[in-house]
Write an enzyme that holds these catalytic residues in place. Structure first.
Site, mmCIF file in Angstrom:
data_model
loop_
_atom_site.group_PDB
_atom_site.id
_atom_site.type_symbol
_atom_site.label_atom_id
_atom_site.label_comp_id
_atom_site.label_asym_id
_atom_site.label_seq_id
_atom_site.Cartn_x
_atom_site.Cartn_y
_atom_site.Cartn_z
ATOM 1 N N LEU A 185 48.562 39.251 34.430
ATOM 2 C CA LEU A 185 47.512 39.197 33.408
ATOM 3 C C LEU A 185 46.654 40.451 33.426
ATOM 4 O O LEU A 185 46.092 40.848 32.421
ATOM 5 C CB LEU A 185 46.617 37.974 33.642
ATOM 6 C CG LEU A 185 47.266 36.624 33.388
ATOM 7 C CD1 LEU A 185 46.401 35.501 33.945
ATOM 8 C CD2 LEU A 185 47.510 36.417 31.899
ATOM 9 N N GLY A 186 46.553 41.054 34.576
ATOM 10 C CA GLY A 186 45.739 42.266 34.657
ATOM 11 C C GLY A 186 45.422 42.608 36.097
ATOM 12 O O GLY A 186 45.726 41.842 37.020
ATOM 13 N N GLY A 224 42.349 42.910 43.195
ATOM 14 C CA GLY A 224 43.803 42.913 43.211
ATOM 15 C C GLY A 224 44.357 42.408 41.899
ATOM 16 O O GLY A 224 43.630 42.240 40.925
ATOM 17 N N VAL A 225 45.663 42.142 41.907
ATOM 18 C CA VAL A 225 46.336 41.759 40.671
ATOM 19 C C VAL A 225 46.142 40.263 40.377
ATOM 20 O O VAL A 225 45.985 39.450 41.284
ATOM 21 C CB VAL A 225 47.831 42.165 40.750
ATOM 22 C CG1 VAL A 225 48.572 41.307 41.740
ATOM 23 C CG2 VAL A 225 48.487 42.124 39.387
ATOM 24 N N ASP A 273 28.073 40.033 40.224
ATOM 25 C CA ASP A 273 28.940 40.893 39.420
ATOM 26 C C ASP A 273 29.119 40.323 38.012
ATOM 27 O O ASP A 273 30.209 40.289 37.483
ATOM 28 C CB ASP A 273 30.292 41.064 40.121
ATOM 29 C CG ASP A 273 31.059 42.288 39.610
ATOM 30 O OD1 ASP A 273 30.414 43.217 39.081
ATOM 31 O OD2 ASP A 273 32.291 42.296 39.720
ATOM 32 N N GLY A 281 42.484 43.330 38.651
ATOM 33 C CA GLY A 281 41.049 43.101 38.779
ATOM 34 C C GLY A 281 40.442 43.906 39.908
ATOM 35 O O GLY A 281 41.098 44.757 40.503
ATOM 36 N N THR A 282 39.213 43.597 40.191
ATOM 37 C CA THR A 282 38.467 44.294 41.220
ATOM 38 C C THR A 282 39.127 44.188 42.589
ATOM 39 O O THR A 282 39.159 45.128 43.360
ATOM 40 C CB THR A 282 37.060 43.673 41.329
ATOM 41 O OG1 THR A 282 36.551 43.531 40.004
ATOM 42 C CG2 THR A 282 36.133 44.527 42.159
ATOM 43 N N LYS A 318 44.844 34.887 41.590
ATOM 44 C CA LYS A 318 44.274 36.174 41.974
ATOM 45 C C LYS A 318 44.719 36.491 43.385
ATOM 46 O O LYS A 318 44.449 35.740 44.317
ATOM 47 C CB LYS A 318 42.747 36.056 41.882
ATOM 48 C CG LYS A 318 42.025 37.365 41.895
ATOM 49 C CD LYS A 318 40.551 37.179 41.537
ATOM 50 C CE LYS A 318 40.340 37.153 40.035
ATOM 51 N NZ LYS A 318 38.940 37.456 39.652
HETATM 52 P P1 ADP Z 1 37.623 42.154 37.174
HETATM 53 O O1 ADP Z 1 37.597 42.086 38.651
HETATM 54 O O2 ADP Z 1 37.762 43.519 36.612
HETATM 55 O O3 ADP Z 1 36.508 41.365 36.548
HETATM 56 P P2 ADP Z 1 39.517 40.055 37.237
HETATM 57 O O4 ADP Z 1 40.064 40.203 38.615
HETATM 58 O O5 ADP Z 1 38.492 38.980 37.049
HETATM 59 O O6 ADP Z 1 38.963 41.445 36.723
HETATM 60 O O7 ADP Z 1 40.685 39.795 36.222
HETATM 61 C C1 ADP Z 1 41.725 40.700 35.953
HETATM 62 C C2 ADP Z 1 42.448 40.259 34.708
HETATM 63 O O8 ADP Z 1 42.925 38.919 34.825
HETATM 64 C C3 ADP Z 1 41.560 40.285 33.477
HETATM 65 O O9 ADP Z 1 42.271 40.880 32.416
HETATM 66 C C4 ADP Z 1 41.274 38.834 33.169
HETATM 67 O O10 ADP Z 1 41.233 38.621 31.774
HETATM 68 C C5 ADP Z 1 42.448 38.093 33.791
HETATM 69 N N1 ADP Z 1 41.972 36.810 34.340
HETATM 70 C C6 ADP Z 1 41.179 36.630 35.415
HETATM 71 N N2 ADP Z 1 40.930 35.326 35.647
HETATM 72 C C7 ADP Z 1 41.592 34.639 34.682
HETATM 73 C C8 ADP Z 1 41.734 33.236 34.355
HETATM 74 N N3 ADP Z 1 41.142 32.285 35.090
HETATM 75 N N4 ADP Z 1 42.481 32.913 33.286
HETATM 76 C C9 ADP Z 1 43.069 33.873 32.547
HETATM 77 N N5 ADP Z 1 42.978 35.186 32.778
HETATM 78 C C10 ADP Z 1 42.253 35.584 33.834
#
Ligand code: ADP
Length: 303
Positions: free
Chosen positions: A13-14, A19-20, A129, A16-17, A36
């Site tokens: 999905l992306g 990890g993936v 945060d 994040g801060t 996460k």
């Molecule tokens: P950051 O640390 O930059 O705030 P995250 O670690 O929260 O980023 O998330 C990274 C990616 O995963 C983002 O694109 C976010 O939209 C997606 N994501 C995080 N948590 C969820 C969730 N519970 N459901 C769907 N997508 C999520």
């Protein structure tokens, strides 16, 4: 291949801060979840135990406006945190030019944000945060705070990562001055920045460095004086700024109601101890005066 004998991994999905983050199916419940993966690599063994104990506490935090941590397990040097899957986030809503946000919609979004914060502050957990992409939105329009308490467990997110620079825009002045004994006020300041962003449809205080961030804050609210905020002088990174007076707040938010502006100003109070609490903010007349907040199910969302 199943993870921990339970989760079927899907797409990433992306990043994040910590990890993936990837999508997965919980074969036990049939639900879609977000996992996460947190790298614990360089940390000492002891930290992992502390983290796991803290994570156990986070699993107990259950409220309508908090994203639920349903499972947590270590695997191959990584800590896996399992959350309910959410479709979109507030950043996507604010950025979407096809979405019109009425005063009632803005009230609903900020009320849900404060309700989530209020629950956590009652349990003595700070977020630290807060930013629009940490406010996730579920299928019924419910807004839920994500990443609660993680900053404290895993340390402050590494600001060297490019995707983290935006978090600076939501930082309270005491944090920018290096305060280490900050409290729940840092979340109130961040919520105020998000409130302002909902009103303006763009980030309110877009600093390009920590020093510049303070400059942007002072340009908006006037430089705090030492008589106004005596403790400021003793903060580790305190530096003197050239005095600038505050412009009328009304000129920065021409479309906001008087009630909205009054609450916003109380949330943007310099002295952390004098800043309005989340509980008091929820009792502010902005939330009881017309228009009532929009029912979450009826809020506009990205297509
Ligand atoms: P950051 O640390 O930059 O705030 P995250 O670690 O929260 O980023 O998330 C990274 C990616 O995963 C983002 O694109 C976010 O939209 C997606 N994501 C995080 N948590 C969820 C969730 N519970 N459901 C769907 N997508 C999520």
């Amino acid at each position: 291949k199943k993870v921990a004998d339970r989760y079927l991994k899907r797409e990433v999905l992306g990043e994040g801060t910590y990890g993936v983050v990837y999508k997965a199916i919980d074969t036990k419940t049939g639900q879609i979840v977000a996992i996460k993966k947190i790298r614990l690599g360089k940390q000492k063994e002891g930290v992992n135990f502390t983290a796991l104990r803290e994570i156990k506490l986070l699993k107990e935090l259950k409220a309508p406006n908090i994203i639920e941590l349903t499972d947590a397990f270590p695997l191959k040097g990584n800590l896996h945190l399992v959350f309910e899957f959410m479709e979109t986030d507030l950043e996507a809503v604010i950025r979407d030019r096809n979405i019109f946000l009425s005063p009632a919609d803005i009230k609903s979004y900020i009320q849900m944000t404060l309700k989530g914060l209020s629950f956590c502050h009652r349990k003595w957990v700070l977020h630290r945060d807060m930013k629009p992409n940490n406010l996730l939105i579920g299928p019924n329009g419910q807004l839920k705070l994500a990443d609660f308490g993680l900053a404290r467990i895993f340390g402050s997110p590494d600001r060297k990562f490019t995707h983290q620079v935006f978090a600076r825009w939501y930082r309270a002045p005491e944090l920018l001055f290096g305060s280490k004994q900050y409290g729940s006020g840092v979340d109130v300041w961040a919520a105020a920045c998000i409130f302002a962003e909902l009103l303006l449809r763009r980030p309110f205080l877009q600093g390009t460095s920590d020093i510049d961030q303070l400059g942007k804050i002072f340009a908006a609210f006037g430089t705090p004086t030492s008589s106004q905020w005596p403790d400021m002088l003793y903060l580790p990174d305190y530096v003197e700024y050239q005095y600038v007076p505050a412009p009328p707040l009304r000129s920065l938010f021409p479309m906001a109601s008087d009630d909205a502006l009054d609450l916003l100003l109380k949330m943007f109070t310099y002295v952390p101890k004098a800043r309005i609490s989340v509980k008091q903010a929820l009792e502010h007349r902005y939330f009881s005066s017309a228009p009532p907040p929009t029912d979450p199910a009826k809020l506009p969302r990205p297509a």
